[in-house]
Scaffold this motif. Structure first.
Motif, PDB file in Angstrom:
ATOM      1  N   LYS A   1      34.953  55.699  46.788  1.00 35.75           N
ATOM      2  CA  LYS A   1      35.038  55.193  47.729  1.00 35.75           C
ATOM      3  C   LYS A   1      36.083  54.283  47.967  1.00 35.75           C
ATOM      4  O   LYS A   1      36.816  53.937  46.867  1.00 35.75           O
ATOM      5  N   PRO A   2      35.797  53.635  49.013  1.00 38.96           N
ATOM      6  CA  PRO A   2      36.884  52.434  49.080  1.00 38.96           C
ATOM      7  C   PRO A   2      36.439  51.281  48.571  1.00 38.96           C
ATOM      8  O   PRO A   2      35.840  50.849  48.304  1.00 38.96           O
ATOM      9  N   PRO A   3      37.928  50.677  47.553  1.00 36.05           N
ATOM     10  CA  PRO A   3      37.515  49.346  46.704  1.00 36.05           C
ATOM     11  C   PRO A   3      36.783  48.257  47.565  1.00 36.05           C
ATOM     12  O   PRO A   3      37.173  48.375  49.463  1.00 36.05           O
ATOM     13  N   ALA A   4      36.491  47.094  46.876  1.00 35.53           N
ATOM     14  CA  ALA A   4      35.859  46.632  47.727  1.00 35.53           C
ATOM     15  C   ALA A   4      36.396  45.379  48.277  1.00 35.53           C
ATOM     16  O   ALA A   4      37.226  45.267  47.911  1.00 35.53           O
ATOM     17  N   PRO A   5      35.606  44.896  48.947  1.00 35.51           N
ATOM     18  CA  PRO A   5      36.967  43.871  49.943  1.00 35.51           C
ATOM     19  C   PRO A   5      37.474  42.683  49.187  1.00 35.51           C
ATOM     20  O   PRO A   5      36.472  41.979  48.435  1.00 35.51           O
ATOM     21  N   PRO A   6      38.155  41.962  48.579  1.00 32.54           N
ATOM     22  CA  PRO A   6      38.595  41.026  47.540  1.00 32.54           C
ATOM     23  C   PRO A   6      37.759  39.604  48.252  1.00 32.54           C
ATOM     24  O   PRO A   6      37.189  39.524  49.661  1.00 32.54           O
ATOM     25  N   ASP A   7      37.371  38.802  47.505  1.00 29.61           N
ATOM     26  CA  ASP A   7      36.550  37.648  47.004  1.00 29.61           C
ATOM     27  C   ASP A   7      37.336  36.204  48.197  1.00 29.61           C
ATOM     28  O   ASP A   7      38.168  36.501  47.379  1.00 29.61           O
ATOM     29  N   LEU A   8      37.185  35.810  48.979  1.00 27.85           N
ATOM     30  CA  LEU A   8      37.756  35.050  49.501  1.00 27.85           C
ATOM     31  C   LEU A   8      37.961  33.208  48.462  1.00 27.85           C
ATOM     32  O   LEU A   8      38.715  32.977  48.824  1.00 27.85           O
TER      33      LEU A   8
ATOM     34  N   LYS B   1      38.034  33.376  45.196  1.00 26.99           N
ATOM     35  CA  LYS B   1      38.518  34.546  44.132  1.00 26.99           C
ATOM     36  C   LYS B   1      40.513  34.466  44.348  1.00 26.99           C
ATOM     37  O   LYS B   1      40.967  34.278  45.843  1.00 26.99           O
ATOM     38  N   LYS B   2      41.158  34.206  42.979  1.00 22.14           N
ATOM     39  CA  LYS B   2      42.466  33.989  43.374  1.00 22.14           C
ATOM     40  C   LYS B   2      42.881  36.209  43.554  1.00 22.14           C
ATOM     41  O   LYS B   2      42.168  36.174  42.565  1.00 22.14           O
ATOM     42  N   PRO B   3      43.673  35.895  44.289  1.00 22.22           N
ATOM     43  CA  PRO B   3      44.050  37.298  44.422  1.00 22.22           C
ATOM     44  C   PRO B   3      44.345  38.815  43.523  1.00 22.22           C
ATOM     45  O   PRO B   3      45.352  37.002  42.714  1.00 22.22           O
ATOM     46  N   LYS B   4      44.127  39.580  43.284  1.00 25.59           N
ATOM     47  CA  LYS B   4      44.754  40.899  42.161  1.00 25.59           C
ATOM     48  C   LYS B   4      45.262  41.356  42.728  1.00 25.59           C
ATOM     49  O   LYS B   4      45.722  41.621  43.482  1.00 25.59           O
ATOM     50  N   LYS B   5      45.987  41.983  41.795  1.00 22.36           N
ATOM     51  CA  LYS B   5      46.865  43.184  41.626  1.00 22.36           C
ATOM     52  C   LYS B   5      46.120  44.558  42.287  1.00 22.36           C
ATOM     53  O   LYS B   5      44.688  44.275  41.773  1.00 22.36           O
ATOM     54  N   TRP B   6      46.793  45.386  42.730  1.00 24.08           N
ATOM     55  CA  TRP B   6      46.349  46.622  43.380  1.00 24.08           C
ATOM     56  C   TRP B   6      45.237  47.270  42.645  1.00 24.08           C
ATOM     57  O   TRP B   6      44.088  47.599  43.084  1.00 24.08           O
ATOM     58  N   TYR B   7      45.947  47.223  41.580  1.00 23.54           N
ATOM     59  CA  TYR B   7      44.694  48.220  40.839  1.00 23.54           C
ATOM     60  C   TYR B   7      43.612  47.693  40.105  1.00 23.54           C
ATOM     61  O   TYR B   7      42.617  47.589  39.153  1.00 23.54           O
ATOM     62  N   GLU B   8      43.349  46.077  39.570  1.00 30.56           N
ATOM     63  CA  GLU B   8      42.478  45.407  39.448  1.00 30.56           C
ATOM     64  C   GLU B   8      41.442  45.647  39.843  1.00 30.56           C
ATOM     65  O   GLU B   8      40.526  45.427  39.730  1.00 30.56           O
ATOM     66  N   TYR B   9      41.327  45.776  41.113  1.00 30.34           N
ATOM     67  CA  TYR B   9      40.225  45.953  42.243  1.00 30.34           C
ATOM     68  C   TYR B   9      39.909  47.370  41.968  1.00 30.34           C
ATOM     69  O   TYR B   9      38.101  47.965  41.976  1.00 30.34           O
ATOM     70  N   LYS B  10      40.075  48.704  40.495  1.00 30.03           N
ATOM     71  CA  LYS B  10      39.760  48.991  40.325  1.00 30.03           C
ATOM     72  C   LYS B  10      39.149  49.317  38.642  1.00 30.03           C
ATOM     73  O   LYS B  10      39.021  47.357  38.541  1.00 30.03           O
TER      74      LYS B  10
END
Length: 181
Positions: free
Chosen positions: A87-94, A96-105
């Motif tokens: 599945k594609p990663p969930a969109p970032p939460d507006l 919250k602080k942006p995460k690194k790409w792998y932290e969405y896993k």
């Protein structure tokens, strides 16, 4: 006769200088490789090594992340394994602080603050050099899947992204050492 002797003498001197120059050049290259100690890494600078397999094709796969950092006295490593998904990663939460790409896993496994000795420092250096060689010798191709390997410094002064890449053997050795600690 004198011209012949002078010519032979000059050729001998020039060939000798050329050989000496080549020997000095080889010694300098060897010394550079022997004296490296990841001096870039200090309290402010760190190096991140990342490997993502091709378990899910174009969606990537599981990611292994090794972060090398220092407290000013010792070198340390953090190891994290993030699970890939079809599945594609969930969109970032507006909010919250942006995460690194792998932290969405999904985080599967993590080990922090492993002290890196001289032998493991050499392994880190060799992993970086191995990826540079892979990148330079890897032909350019358009791909939607495959292995992705990267080395990125905190200040982005060094970025090596190799995709599609090959097995990164020295990275795997370093990972295995960190997991066994």
């Amino acid at each position: 006769m004198n011209k012949t002797i002078i010519t032979i003498f000059l050729v001998t001197v020039l060939v000798g200088c050329s050989n000496q120059s080549k020997k000095e050049e080889l010694n300098n290259e060897t010394n550079i490789l022997k004296n490296t100690s990841l001096e870039y890494i200090d309290e402010w600078n760190q190096i991140e090594l990342a490997h993502t397999d091709d378990k899910y094709g174009e969606w990537g796969g599981d990611s292994d992340i090794i972060l090398i950092y220092s407290d000013g006295k010792n070198l340390y490593a953090n190891y994290s394994k993030y699970l890939g998904s079809r599945k594609p990663p969930a969109p970032p939460d507006l909010n919250k602080k942006p995460k690194k790409w792998y932290e969405y896993k999904k985080l599967d496994f993590k080990i922090d603050s492993i002290i890196i000795d001289k032998n493991k420092t050499d392994l880190v250096e060799n992993a970086i050099l191995e990826l540079v060689k892979q990148k330079v010798y890897n032909s350019t191709s358009f791909s939607h899947s495959g292995i992705k390997n990267s080395v990125i410094t905190r200040d982005s002064s060094l970025i090596i992204n190799d995709f599609p890449s090959n097995k990164w053997l020295t990275f795997q050795k370093l990972k295995n050492f960190l997991i066994k600690k």
